[in-house]
Design an enzyme around this catalytic site. Structure first.
Site, mmCIF file in Angstrom:
data_model
loop_
_atom_site.group_PDB
_atom_site.id
_atom_site.type_symbol
_atom_site.label_atom_id
_atom_site.label_comp_id
_atom_site.label_asym_id
_atom_site.label_seq_id
_atom_site.Cartn_x
_atom_site.Cartn_y
_atom_site.Cartn_z
ATOM 1 C CB CYS A 105 98.113 32.667 22.207
ATOM 2 S SG CYS A 105 97.963 31.854 23.426
ATOM 3 N NE ARG A 131 101.685 38.110 20.375
ATOM 4 C CZ ARG A 131 100.541 38.983 20.215
ATOM 5 N NH1 ARG A 131 100.763 40.008 19.383
ATOM 6 N NH2 ARG A 131 99.195 38.452 20.520
ATOM 7 C CD1 TRP A 169 102.640 33.193 28.125
ATOM 8 C CD2 TRP A 169 100.456 33.612 28.892
ATOM 9 N NE1 TRP A 169 102.760 33.853 29.432
ATOM 10 C CE2 TRP A 169 101.407 34.120 29.802
ATOM 11 C CE3 TRP A 169 98.997 33.817 29.182
ATOM 12 C CZ2 TRP A 169 100.920 34.582 31.002
ATOM 13 C CZ3 TRP A 169 98.903 34.305 30.150
ATOM 14 C CH2 TRP A 169 99.551 34.903 31.187
ATOM 15 C CG ASN A 179 96.463 34.049 19.623
ATOM 16 O OD1 ASN A 179 96.846 32.954 19.585
ATOM 17 N ND2 ASN A 179 96.736 35.165 18.997
ATOM 18 N N GLY A 180 92.919 33.840 22.619
ATOM 19 C CA GLY A 180 91.765 34.060 23.398
ATOM 20 C C GLY A 180 91.320 32.863 24.313
ATOM 21 C CD GLU A 204 107.805 51.513 34.888
ATOM 22 O OE1 GLU A 204 106.390 51.209 35.555
ATOM 23 O OE2 GLU A 204 108.127 51.096 34.081
ATOM 24 C CE LYS A 248 109.923 48.207 33.408
ATOM 25 N NZ LYS A 248 108.805 48.665 33.050
ATOM 26 C CD GLU A 256 108.449 44.116 33.885
ATOM 27 O OE1 GLU A 256 107.396 43.620 33.488
ATOM 28 O OE2 GLU A 256 108.355 45.493 33.672
ATOM 29 C CG HIS A 275 102.426 55.911 57.917
ATOM 30 N ND1 HIS A 275 101.930 56.382 59.072
ATOM 31 C CD2 HIS A 275 102.915 57.005 57.278
ATOM 32 C CE1 HIS A 275 102.037 57.753 59.228
ATOM 33 N NE2 HIS A 275 102.707 58.274 57.770
ATOM 34 C CE LYS A 284 106.175 45.274 24.853
ATOM 35 N NZ LYS A 284 106.689 45.980 25.890
HETATM 36 C C1 F6R Z 1 105.967 46.525 32.570
HETATM 37 C C2 F6R Z 1 104.992 46.185 31.420
HETATM 38 C C3 F6R Z 1 103.724 45.755 31.684
HETATM 39 C C4 F6R Z 1 102.726 46.862 30.529
HETATM 40 C C5 F6R Z 1 101.211 46.255 30.813
HETATM 41 C C6 F6R Z 1 100.503 47.149 29.985
HETATM 42 O O1 F6R Z 1 107.080 46.658 32.139
HETATM 43 O O2 F6R Z 1 105.599 46.203 30.257
HETATM 44 O O3 F6R Z 1 103.218 45.968 33.120
HETATM 45 O O4 F6R Z 1 102.887 48.024 30.854
HETATM 46 O O5 F6R Z 1 101.158 44.881 30.795
HETATM 47 O O6 F6R Z 1 100.659 46.973 28.593
HETATM 48 P P1 F6R Z 1 99.982 47.909 27.524
HETATM 49 O O7 F6R Z 1 100.777 48.977 27.962
HETATM 50 O O8 F6R Z 1 100.492 46.891 26.168
HETATM 51 O O9 F6R Z 1 98.579 47.882 27.864
#
Ligand code: F6R
Length: 606
Positions: A2, A27, A70, A96-97, A479, A483, A486, A502, A601
């Site tokens: 949010c 976000r 959100w 928010n929250g 990682e 990617k 997501e 395994h 985000k």
């Molecule tokens: C993946 C991604 C998320 C963030 C995670 C932590 O591409 O962006 O997995 O890495 O939500 O976010 P921060 O770094 O803002 O704590």
């Protein structure tokens, strides 16, 4: 997650609020709404554009609040969108929250005859404020009294039709900052909506409430007025735009060479073969004696932490544990807190689980450090000390440059801890040189991005994939898989290459390609054997390897090359073809690259 925007001044608030909502879109959200003094409220499910299309011409006023929601309590519908109101429809609230005790508060209100229009916890809060306001107090006092009755977290902005020249804002656990211009005040969940107007800001701290009017801004805690420091934001609005790229994700990948330079700037001492981290100077002597580090974070930040463990253990010998913050916060803390530190990694600096893990570690007497990109964010302010990434604003939901800058900071910390212990000066000098050469090497990889796009086209229809790596490449495998999940919406699993036998080897068939992280490092032969085992079972392989590995072309179906460097720093290079590969697959598939479905985000709820 949010987002809140607010404006009070002399101009028309509506376009300012809408521009602010657009700046907050990154976000993640699923509905939006605004309240403008004297005009009323408008809300819509879906995108900000849908809300914009519904705004009539005459919908203007000099103050207002707006919100992107959100969904947490109730689906993303118009009735659940913010602002929410009280029973007399006098006050309007964006929030928010999470109000944790909303169900019992709501039940008690229903018993008192209150009816609710939405499923949200925010409406409960609005009605609570309304009840207090109905007693004849001013808006800020009604908010203060109502907030005493709730458990949970909030950043909120409240307006009243009875006091149209006032916005009341409050914060506990969710970020909120006030922008100060010559003739106006702004309010936002992060700096992006404020940057086009001013760089002078005040960060609200937990428990603080602010009263904004067209020509004054007051901050108080309970009923005591505070004198807050005005800070100047480093970022400018231009930096946050796409600069000609189709997507923020590609723009942010293309920025990586510059980002590494910025993260390293002034922090390498080539003479002493160490790093100079001013943010850690005050705790340097404590760091020299620590016996254990716990790194925590979520998602990509957690994987950067895994890469950091390898770097710190390799160069300094200090034992490192890496824990997902959403697990760490519920675990029993063991061991000697005095000689342990918690190192929290977070791009946004607002991730709720990471923040809570820090608070718990503090209660256990641990020194807490942050690796954070967003200056002035909650994690930056709540940790005892820390290092900023200096990666600039990361707008795309998927972290790319942020992830790389986290590894660079961890490498700098590893170098410093190593030199405080037994890492020799000559070795340290060599490592400093390797680090400083990384930007150029990344540029070489980016110069070949069209080749990655070609390979991606061939795999664009795949549904499943595996990513494997060993030793320094192990975190990169995870990682890379994250990617692909997501951004490209395909099911990908990260695995330690040695684990294939395994279980996962059973998945191998021609439709399940494996991305093998196979640079010519100290475990090359081992990983190469795993690749051969996959090929022998009919699996397709895309190898990411170092230049000069002629054999890779015979070994794999497709090969993506990266330059060579010290093997400990290779993750910085090998992850980039995976970021690009994901980007181009998602583009082929026509996906919303910068804002993947269901994701946000800044994850400010647990
Ligand atoms: C993946 C991604 C998320 C963030 C995670 C932590 O591409 O962006 O997995 O890495 O939500 O976010 P921060 O770094 O803002 O704590």
């Amino acid at each position: 997650m949010c987002g809140i925007v607010g404006y009070i001044g002399k101009k028309n608030a509506t376009p300012i609020l809408m521009q602010g909502l657009r700046a907050l879109e990154y976000r993640g959200y699923d509905s939006a709404g605004l309240y403008v003094a004297g005009k009323g409220v408008l809300k819509r499910a879906g995108k900000v554009d849908v809300l914009a299309a519904a705004i009539p011409k005459e919908f203007s006023g000099n103050a207002g609040i707006a919100h992107t929601r959100w969904a947490t309590h109730g689906p993303p519908t118009e009735k659940n969108a913010h602002p929410h109101t009280d029973t007399s429809r006098t006050i309007w609230v964006v929030h928010n929250g999470i109000v944790e005790n909303y169900a019992e508060l709501r039940e008690a209100m229903i018993q008192r005859g209150t009816t609710f229009e939405s499923d949200t916890d925010t409406e409960v809060l609005a009605k609570l404020i309304g009840e207090e306001y109905g007693m004849g107090v001013v808006l800020e006092d009604a908010v203060t009294r109502a907030l005493k009755k709730i458990n949970g977290t909030y950043a909120l902005a409240v307006m009243s039709e009875r006091e149209p020249d006032k916005i009341v804002a409050a914060r506990l656990g969710s970020p909120l900052l006030i922008g100060i211009a010559n003739d106006a005040y702004f309010l936002a969940s992060d700096a992006t909506p404020i940057l086009p107007h001013t760089r002078r800001v005040i960060y609200l701290d937990d428990g603080e409430l602010s009263i904004l009017s067209p020509n004054a801004c007051m901050v108080r805690r309970e009923f005591e007025t505070l004198s807050k420091k005005i800070e100047v934001l480093e970022w400018d609005a231009e930096t946050a735009k796409k600069q000609g790229h189709e997507h923020f994700m590609l723009k942010e990948i293309m920025e990586i060479p510059e980002v590494i330079k910025n993260t390293l700037r002034g922090r390498l001492d080539f003479n002493e073969g160490t790093s100079v981290l001013s943010g850690l100077q005050n705790v340097a002597s404590r760091l020299a004696n620590i016996q254990r580090i716990i790194i925590t974070g979520c998602g990509s930040a957690y994987y950067a932490g895994l890469a950091g463990k390898n770097l710190i253990e390799e160069f300094s010998g200090v034992p490192v544990e890496v824990e997902i913050a959403s697990e760490l916060r519920y675990r029993r803390f063991t061991g000697d807190s005095k000689h342990s530190i918690l190192l929290a990694v977070s791009q946004s600096g607002e991730t709720a689980d990471t923040l809570e893990a820090i608070r718990i570690a503090k209660r256990h007497g641990m020194l807490t450090l942050g690796i954070v990109n967003v200056v002035g964010s909650s994690i930056a302010r709540e940790t005892d000390a820390g290092v900023y990434n200096h990666a600039g604003p990361e707008i795309s939901v998927a972290s790319t440059k942020g992830f790389i800058s986290q590894i660079i900071v961890l490498a700098l910390i590893a170098l410093m801890l190593g030199r405080q212990r037994s890492l020799q000066k000559a070795k340290g000098r060599g490592l400093a040189r390797f680090l400083s050469e990384l930007p150029e090497k990344v540029s070489e990889i980016l110069g070949r991005k069209d080749m990655v796009a070609e390979v991606a086209k061939r795999y664009a229809s795949m549904q499943n994939a595996l990513c494997i790596g060993r030793k320094f490449q192990y975190p990169v495998a995870f990682e890379g898989a994250l990617k692909l999940k997501e951004v490209a919406y395909l099911h990908a699993e990260g695995y330690g290459a040695g684990e294939m036998k395994h279980g996962p080897l059973a998945l191998i068939e021609s439709s399940v390609p494996t991305i093998a992280l196979l640079p010519m490092d100290s475990v090359y032969e081992k990983t190469r054997s795993n690749v051969e085992e996959i090929r022998a079972r009919g699996g397709k392989v895309i190898a990411v390897t170092t230049e000069g590995n002629e054999a890779a072309a015979r070994l794999a179906d497709d090969v993506l090359f990266v330059p060579t460097t010290h093997e400990a720093f290779l993750p910085v290079l090998t992850v980039i073809p995976l970021q690009l590969f994901t980007y181009y697959i998602a583009k082929e598939r026509g996906l919303p690259i910068d804002k993947p479905r269901n994701l946000a985000k800044s994850v400010t709820v647990e």
